[in-house]
Design a protein around this motif. Sequence first.
Motif, PDB file in Angstrom:
ATOM      1  N   LEU A 187       0.834  -1.208   0.000  1.00 29.16           N
ATOM      2  CA  LEU A 187       0.000   0.000   0.000  1.00 29.16           C
ATOM      3  C   LEU A 187       0.868   1.257   0.000  1.00 29.16           C
ATOM      4  N   ILE A 188       1.919   1.265   0.823  1.00 30.85           N
ATOM      5  CA  ILE A 188       2.809   2.426   0.872  1.00 30.85           C
ATOM      6  C   ILE A 188       3.516   2.609  -0.470  1.00 30.85           C
ATOM      7  N   ALA A 189       4.000   1.502  -1.047  1.00 28.28           N
ATOM      8  CA  ALA A 189       4.672   1.583  -2.350  1.00 28.28           C
ATOM      9  C   ALA A 189       3.725   2.143  -3.412  1.00 28.28           C
ATOM     10  N   ALA A 190       2.479   1.683  -3.403  1.00 30.36           N
ATOM     11  CA  ALA A 190       1.494   2.172  -4.371  1.00 30.36           C
ATOM     12  C   ALA A 190       1.238   3.665  -4.185  1.00 30.36           C
ATOM     13  N   ALA A 191       1.187   4.107  -2.924  1.00 28.31           N
ATOM     14  CA  ALA A 191       0.945   5.519  -2.639  1.00 28.31           C
ATOM     15  C   ALA A 191       2.104   6.388  -3.111  1.00 28.31           C
ATOM     16  N   VAL A 192       3.340   5.942  -2.865  1.00 26.81           N
ATOM     17  CA  VAL A 192       4.511   6.702  -3.308  1.00 26.81           C
ATOM     18  C   VAL A 192       4.545   6.790  -4.831  1.00 26.81           C
ATOM     19  N   ILE A 193       4.272   5.666  -5.490  1.00 26.54           N
ATOM     20  CA  ILE A 193       4.282   5.649  -6.960  1.00 26.54           C
ATOM     21  C   ILE A 193       3.190   6.555  -7.523  1.00 26.54           C
ATOM     22  N   GLU A 226      -0.533  23.268  -4.322  1.00 19.23           N
ATOM     23  CA  GLU A 226      -0.932  23.575  -5.683  1.00 19.23           C
ATOM     24  C   GLU A 226      -2.074  22.662  -6.123  1.00 19.23           C
ATOM     25  N   GLN A 227      -3.016  23.227  -6.833  1.00 21.44           N
ATOM     26  CA  GLN A 227      -4.171  22.468  -7.313  1.00 21.44           C
ATOM     27  C   GLN A 227      -3.726  21.290  -8.186  1.00 21.44           C
ATOM     28  N   GLY A 228      -4.194  20.089  -7.828  1.00 21.81           N
ATOM     29  CA  GLY A 228      -3.873  18.899  -8.603  1.00 21.81           C
ATOM     30  C   GLY A 228      -2.539  18.277  -8.278  1.00 21.81           C
ATOM     31  N   ALA A 229      -1.846  18.817  -7.258  1.00 24.29           N
ATOM     32  CA  ALA A 229      -0.511  18.308  -6.940  1.00 24.29           C
ATOM     33  C   ALA A 229      -0.546  17.123  -5.987  1.00 24.29           C
ATOM     34  N   THR A 230      -1.669  16.910  -5.321  1.00 22.31           N
ATOM     35  CA  THR A 230      -1.749  15.871  -4.297  1.00 22.31           C
ATOM     36  C   THR A 230      -2.753  14.794  -4.673  1.00 22.31           C
ATOM     37  N   VAL A 231      -2.345  13.532  -4.512  1.00 22.50           N
ATOM     38  CA  VAL A 231      -3.256  12.395  -4.651  1.00 22.50           C
ATOM     39  C   VAL A 231      -3.863  12.156  -3.274  1.00 22.50           C
ATOM     40  N   VAL A 232      -5.147  12.378  -3.143  1.00 27.05           N
ATOM     41  CA  VAL A 232      -5.775  12.405  -1.819  1.00 27.05           C
ATOM     42  C   VAL A 232      -5.585  11.092  -1.066  1.00 27.05           C
TER      43      VAL A 232
END
Length: 267
Positions: free
Chosen positions: A27-33, A122-128
């Motif tokens: 899960l952590i690897a998927a989040a970083v990627i 910044e808008q769109g910079a973060t994957v929630v």
Amino acid sequence: MSEGAAVTPAKNVRVIWAIVRLATAALIAAAVIAQFTTTFTLAAEKGRDVTTTLVNFFSFFTILSNCLGAIVMLIGGLWLLTRGARKQWEPRWMSYAWISVGTYMVVTGIVYNILLRGYVLEQGATVVWANEVLHLIGPAIFLLDLIFCIARRRVGWTAMGVAVIFPIAWVMYTLLRGENVTSPVTGDPYWYPYPFLNPYLQPNGYFGVGLYVIGIAAAILAVAALAVWRTRMRRGADSPAPVVPEPSAEVAETTAAPEVAAPTAAP
């Protein structure tokens, strides 16, 4: 219990927690990627410097601690499924790694949710969903691992000193590099991964930054101290309950109540 003694009846606990560790690593690897992909897609769309964006991405303590966390979770999970079925305690280096990386992850969660939760990016910079994994779910599971102390051997207080080496090196790197990097997002002639480390955003400049560094260092030492203390309690979530031996026949005979003789008739 000897170094190579099989772990029973807690083997099932180790198998379950091994699965939790492996799932957490994935899960952590998927989040970083996912966050990496989004960051570079946005940089490419806006024509930003790719090299600077790459180095900046891996200059965040959150990203570094989660990358280390995924590696430790993977190794720890595989160890529990294999050698952990035969050995009571994990290798000493692994216990040190768990205390260090676990401390980084827990402090990452604390700092983010206290200081950075409401910080606008910044808008769109973060994957929630990835953001929650890296700052909340991952740290929470590491906290549970430090509490459960599964297969963790008793370690000395020197583990606290080992735990602070990486954060000290990271702070030095961050402050030295910050003045020599142009921000690819704002164009400012400096770049710092977090606002509390940016002397240009602090009312007292580097003095204010220093106060934050001292406070976070204290949190790291406190969490590491608690993690070490937990190992010195010896019993973890997978430790078998102590067996109280039944009294031997001889002891039972000596402790039995004496028989009372029946009264005899008066002459």
